[in-house]
Motif scaffolding. Structure first.
Motif, PDB file in Angstrom:
ATOM      1  N   ILE A 165      -3.570  12.249   6.332  1.00  0.00           N
ATOM      2  CA  ILE A 165      -2.850  12.457   7.573  1.00  0.00           C
ATOM      3  C   ILE A 165      -1.557  13.194   7.252  1.00  0.00           C
ATOM      4  CG2 ILE A 165      -1.760  11.340   9.560  1.00  0.00           C
ATOM      5  CD1 ILE A 165      -3.654   9.008   9.200  1.00  0.00           C
ATOM      6  N   LEU A 166      -1.357  14.340   7.890  1.00  0.00           N
ATOM      7  CA  LEU A 166      -0.176  15.179   7.634  1.00  0.00           C
ATOM      8  C   LEU A 166      -0.027  15.498   6.147  1.00  0.00           C
ATOM      9  CD1 LEU A 166       2.448  13.561  10.067  1.00  0.00           C
ATOM     10  CD2 LEU A 166       0.958  15.539  10.462  1.00  0.00           C
ATOM     11  N   GLY A 167      -1.185  15.709   5.525  1.00  0.00           N
ATOM     12  CA  GLY A 167      -1.185  16.103   4.125  1.00  0.00           C
ATOM     13  C   GLY A 167      -0.982  14.984   3.139  1.00  0.00           C
ATOM     14  N   LYS A 168      -0.921  13.749   3.624  1.00  0.00           N
ATOM     15  CA  LYS A 168      -0.710  12.618   2.728  1.00  0.00           C
ATOM     16  C   LYS A 168      -1.880  11.646   2.814  1.00  0.00           C
ATOM     17  CE  LYS A 168       4.354  12.679   2.844  1.00  0.00           C
ATOM     18  NZ  LYS A 168       5.570  11.874   3.112  1.00  0.00           N
ATOM     19  N   SER A 169      -2.183  11.012   1.688  1.00  0.00           N
ATOM     20  CA  SER A 169      -3.240  10.010   1.649  1.00  0.00           C
ATOM     21  C   SER A 169      -2.692   8.705   2.207  1.00  0.00           C
ATOM     22  CB  SER A 169      -3.721   9.800   0.211  1.00  0.00           C
ATOM     23  OG  SER A 169      -4.718   8.807   0.156  1.00  0.00           O
ATOM     24  N   VAL A 170      -3.319   8.213   3.266  1.00  0.00           N
ATOM     25  CA  VAL A 170      -2.845   7.026   3.957  1.00  0.00           C
ATOM     26  C   VAL A 170      -3.917   5.938   3.880  1.00  0.00           C
ATOM     27  CG1 VAL A 170      -2.098   6.062   6.173  1.00  0.00           C
ATOM     28  CG2 VAL A 170      -1.425   8.390   5.521  1.00  0.00           C
ATOM     29  N   THR A 171      -3.524   4.751   3.467  1.00  0.00           N
ATOM     30  CA  THR A 171      -4.447   3.630   3.359  1.00  0.00           C
ATOM     31  C   THR A 171      -4.648   2.985   4.730  1.00  0.00           C
ATOM     32  OG1 THR A 171      -3.696   3.182   1.111  1.00  0.00           O
ATOM     33  CG2 THR A 171      -4.900   1.421   2.235  1.00  0.00           C
TER      34      THR A 171
ATOM     35  N   GLY B 293       0.816  -1.208   0.000  1.00  0.00           N
ATOM     36  CA  GLY B 293       0.000   0.000   0.000  1.00  0.00           C
ATOM     37  C   GLY B 293       0.850   1.258   0.000  1.00  0.00           C
ATOM     38  N   SER B 294       0.192   2.380   0.321  1.00  0.00           N
ATOM     39  CA  SER B 294       0.846   3.673   0.194  1.00  0.00           C
ATOM     40  C   SER B 294       1.319   4.240   1.524  1.00  0.00           C
ATOM     41  CB  SER B 294      -0.137   4.673  -0.440  1.00  0.00           C
ATOM     42  OG  SER B 294      -1.304   4.781   0.363  1.00  0.00           O
ATOM     43  N   ASN B 295       1.308   3.432   2.566  1.00  0.00           N
ATOM     44  CA  ASN B 295       1.586   3.955   3.891  1.00  0.00           C
ATOM     45  C   ASN B 295       3.061   4.204   4.152  1.00  0.00           C
ATOM     46  OD1 ASN B 295      -0.148   4.825   5.831  1.00  0.00           O
ATOM     47  ND2 ASN B 295      -0.900   2.792   6.319  1.00  0.00           N
ATOM     48  N   ALA B 296       3.323   5.280   4.859  1.00  0.00           N
ATOM     49  CA  ALA B 296       4.676   5.564   5.323  1.00  0.00           C
ATOM     50  C   ALA B 296       4.891   4.873   6.661  1.00  0.00           C
ATOM     51  CB  ALA B 296       4.852   7.071   5.479  1.00  0.00           C
TER      52      ALA B 296
END
Length: 234
Positions: free
Chosen positions: A187-193, A66-69
């Motif tokens: 979250i914090l300006g980023k799209s989080v899955t 996914g796209s999560n940091a």
């Protein structure tokens, strides 16, 4: 608000209800839904010090991180765990020979064909036969697969299922409560899955271990992956 739940009824009627409540509680806490654990000993003290056998599963195909940091919840390799207790043994009577025998049986039943594949789903089934060591919560896509898992696990001790101990927990709108389309949040300006709840996913058997009272580390009794040091059966 009180955290107590008061239930009334006969022992036989209450056992499946308590098992279902424990499974829902684990789900709400975000824990892996397995087949018992330390909570079952609180409801049935005689089980507390009995050896516990655990089957471990892990998603091994079509995995997308996914796209999560790092640091955020997101897509993770889905695990699975099913457990039961040996009611005819204690930490002082169980032997390495008996654990090896159980490991050989697990290898035959769950290790064949590169590992048993459990199709996890959105339906919650419980199987509660506490006197014989079983308090299982199984997420599946059908009653037939939940029954197949129960049958295979019970066969390891020469037991056959009694289906009056099996219950299905039902949600009236599963599609909305447990959507298959991943939910995203900013979250914090980023799209989080966000992680899926009760995803339809296949998890494959990987290894089995035993938790013995007073031992700090579990004993690996069968390793399908050949990665566990000291496994009794490979």
């Amino acid at each position: 608000m009180s955290k107590k739940i008061i239930l009334k009824g006969t022992t036989e009627n209450l056992k499946p209800a308590i098992t279902l409540i424990l499974g829902i509680h684990q789900m709400l806490e975000g824990l892996d839904l397995g087949a018992g654990g330390d909570r079952d000993s609180e409801a049935h003290p005689d089980r507390r010090f009995r050896p516990q056998i655990r089957l471990h599963f892990l998603q091994d195909t079509d995995f997308n991180k996914g796209s999560n940091a790092p640091g955020y919840h997101g897509e993770r390799r889905v695990p699975g765990r099913l457990t039961w207790r040996l009611m005819n043994e204690t930490s002082e009577t169980i032997t390495l020979g008996e654990l090896t025998r159980i490991g050989q049986q697990i290898k035959q039943i769950f290790g064949a064909n590169n590992g048993y594949v459990w199709q996890k789903g959105k339906e919650l089934y419980t199987y509660a036969d506490w006197d014989r060591g079983y308090q299982m919560q199984i997420l599946a896509r059908s009653a037939s697969q939940a029954q197949d898992l129960v049958t295979k696990i019970l066969s390891l001790q020469g037991h056959t299922p009694t289906w009056k101990y099996m219950t299905k927990g039902e949600n009236l709108d599963r599609a909305s409560r447990y959507p298959e389309t991943p939910v995203t949040k900013t979250i914090l300006g980023k799209s989080v899955t966000m992680p899926k709840t009760r995803p339809n996913v296949e998890v494959r058997f990987t290894y089995a271990d035993a938790r013995i009272h007073k031992l700090l580390e579990p004993v690996v009794i069968y390793d399908q992956t050949n990665k566990k040091v000291g496994a009794l059966v490979r």
